[in-house]
Scaffold this motif. Structure first.
Motif, PDB file in Angstrom:
ATOM      1  N   THR A 111       0.841  -1.204   0.000  1.00 20.37           N
ATOM      2  CA  THR A 111       0.000   0.000   0.000  1.00 20.37           C
ATOM      3  C   THR A 111       0.878   1.258   0.000  1.00 20.37           C
ATOM      4  O   THR A 111       0.518   2.256  -0.622  1.00 20.37           O
ATOM      5  CB  THR A 111      -0.953   0.009   1.218  1.00 20.37           C
ATOM      6  OG1 THR A 111      -0.249  -0.430   2.386  1.00 20.37           O
ATOM      7  CG2 THR A 111      -2.149  -0.880   0.977  1.00 20.37           C
ATOM      8  N   ASP A 114       1.922  10.112   8.915  1.00 22.69           N
ATOM      9  CA  ASP A 114       0.652   9.680   9.518  1.00 22.69           C
ATOM     10  C   ASP A 114       0.006   8.616   8.642  1.00 22.69           C
ATOM     11  O   ASP A 114       0.324   8.502   7.451  1.00 22.69           O
ATOM     12  CB  ASP A 114      -0.310  10.868   9.629  1.00 22.69           C
ATOM     13  CG  ASP A 114       0.086  11.804  10.756  1.00 22.69           C
ATOM     14  OD1 ASP A 114       0.752  11.343  11.705  1.00 22.69           O
ATOM     15  OD2 ASP A 114      -0.248  12.997  10.677  1.00 22.69           O
ATOM     16  N   GLY A 147       2.635  -3.896   4.438  1.00 19.72           N
ATOM     17  CA  GLY A 147       2.244  -2.599   5.015  1.00 19.72           C
ATOM     18  C   GLY A 147       0.748  -2.434   5.138  1.00 19.72           C
ATOM     19  O   GLY A 147       0.252  -1.331   5.365  1.00 19.72           O
TER      20      GLY A 147
HETATM   21  P1  AMP Z   1       5.395   2.106   3.757  1.00 19.95           P
HETATM   22  O1  AMP Z   1       6.030   2.194   2.411  1.00 19.95           O
HETATM   23  O2  AMP Z   1       4.639   0.829   3.968  1.00 19.95           O
HETATM   24  O3  AMP Z   1       6.359   2.409   4.860  1.00 19.95           O
HETATM   25  O4  AMP Z   1       4.283   3.270   3.813  1.00 19.95           O
HETATM   26  C1  AMP Z   1       4.628   4.640   3.638  1.00 19.95           C
HETATM   27  C2  AMP Z   1       3.484   5.528   4.123  1.00 19.95           C
HETATM   28  O5  AMP Z   1       2.301   5.242   3.362  1.00 19.95           O
HETATM   29  C3  AMP Z   1       3.073   5.344   5.567  1.00 19.95           C
HETATM   30  O6  AMP Z   1       3.890   6.095   6.449  1.00 19.95           O
HETATM   31  C4  AMP Z   1       1.631   5.846   5.542  1.00 19.95           C
HETATM   32  O7  AMP Z   1       1.605   7.261   5.488  1.00 19.95           O
HETATM   33  C5  AMP Z   1       1.137   5.342   4.192  1.00 19.95           C
HETATM   34  N1  AMP Z   1       0.547   3.975   4.286  1.00 19.95           N
HETATM   35  C6  AMP Z   1       1.030   2.838   3.722  1.00 19.95           C
HETATM   36  N2  AMP Z   1       0.248   1.794   4.001  1.00 19.95           N
HETATM   37  C7  AMP Z   1      -0.749   2.274   4.785  1.00 19.95           C
HETATM   38  C8  AMP Z   1      -1.869   1.676   5.432  1.00 19.95           C
HETATM   39  N3  AMP Z   1      -2.100   0.350   5.352  1.00 19.95           N
HETATM   40  N4  AMP Z   1      -2.697   2.492   6.141  1.00 19.95           N
HETATM   41  C9  AMP Z   1      -2.473   3.808   6.230  1.00 19.95           C
HETATM   42  N5  AMP Z   1      -1.434   4.433   5.670  1.00 19.95           N
HETATM   43  C10 AMP Z   1      -0.574   3.680   4.948  1.00 19.95           C
END
Ligand code: AMP
Length: 189
Positions: free
Chosen positions: A31, A57, A85
């Motif tokens: 995600t 956030d 994620g």
């Molecule tokens: P990641 O690449 O998984 O570290 O995600 C980067 C950013 O994307 C996070 O810090 C959140 O702002 C957003 N994000 C990713 N996945 C989610 C999720 N399942 N729910 C809410 N925000 C998300």
């Protein structure tokens, strides 16, 4: 298999997730990646998500659940996929259970990649991503502790959780992940 990868920022979800998805020949659904692509392309979704991403956030549940639900419609996930994620909140975990049950393919395994905060801070301060400033990292760790750790209890209670020590070389951690998968007896198989 349907697997979720849960872990703090910098735990290695991305690198291990991509490798595991190749190993299992199952699509890798990150995600974070989907949201960053939308942000860079400045789609309406990307513009909506931008402020959340910059601050570290969580993007609101309905948006993220909508993205995953749409992605599952693509049709390449019928035999399994790897969620990276996602879920990051209890509401997302419940929504995922519903989405998967509706398709008659319940979740097989939640893999936790566990890494201590001090190691995370060391790792992330050397990374080059837009959301890797110190303030944002600290916020993302706080958000992980308050919003995402409860998801581990959720899967623990369901007997679906396997915790992997995320400290070590990429190969070592990957071997631990494979052992977890091999040792795990899927509930509904
Ligand atoms: P990641 O690449 O998984 O570290 O995600 C980067 C950013 O994307 C996070 O810090 C959140 O702002 C957003 N994000 C990713 N996945 C989610 C999720 N399942 N729910 C809410 N925000 C998300």
């Amino acid at each position: 298999m349907f697997i979720v990868l849960v872990g703090p920022p910098g735990a290695g979800k991305g690198i291990q997730g991509e490798r595991l998805s190749k190993h299992l020949d199952a699509p890798w659904l990150s995600t974070g990646d989907m949201l960053r692509s939308a942000q860079h392309a400045q789609t309406p979704l990307g513009r909506e998500a931008q402020g959340f991403l910059e601050k570290g956030d969580l993007v609101p549940d309905p948006i993220v659940i909508g993205i995953v639900s749409d992605r599952l419609e693509v049709g390449d996930c019928d035999d399994g996929c790897l969620f990276d994620g996602f879920p990051r909140t209890i509401a997302q975990a419940e929504a995922l259970d519903e989405l998967l049950l509706h398709r008659d393919t319940p979740l097989d395994l939640a893999l936790e990649l566990r890494v201590d905060d001090e190691i995370i801070l060391e790792r992330l301060s050397g990374r080059n991503r837009e959301d890797d400033t110190l303030n944002t990292i600290a916020n993302r760790l706080r958000v992980y502790a308050s919003r995402t750790k409860p998801v581990l209890d959720y899967y623990g209670t369901e007997n679906n959780l396997c915790t992997v020590d995320g400290v070590g070389s990429v190969d070592e951690v990957f071997r631990r992940i494979l052992k977890c998968i091999n040792d795990h007896q899927p509930r509904n198989k």
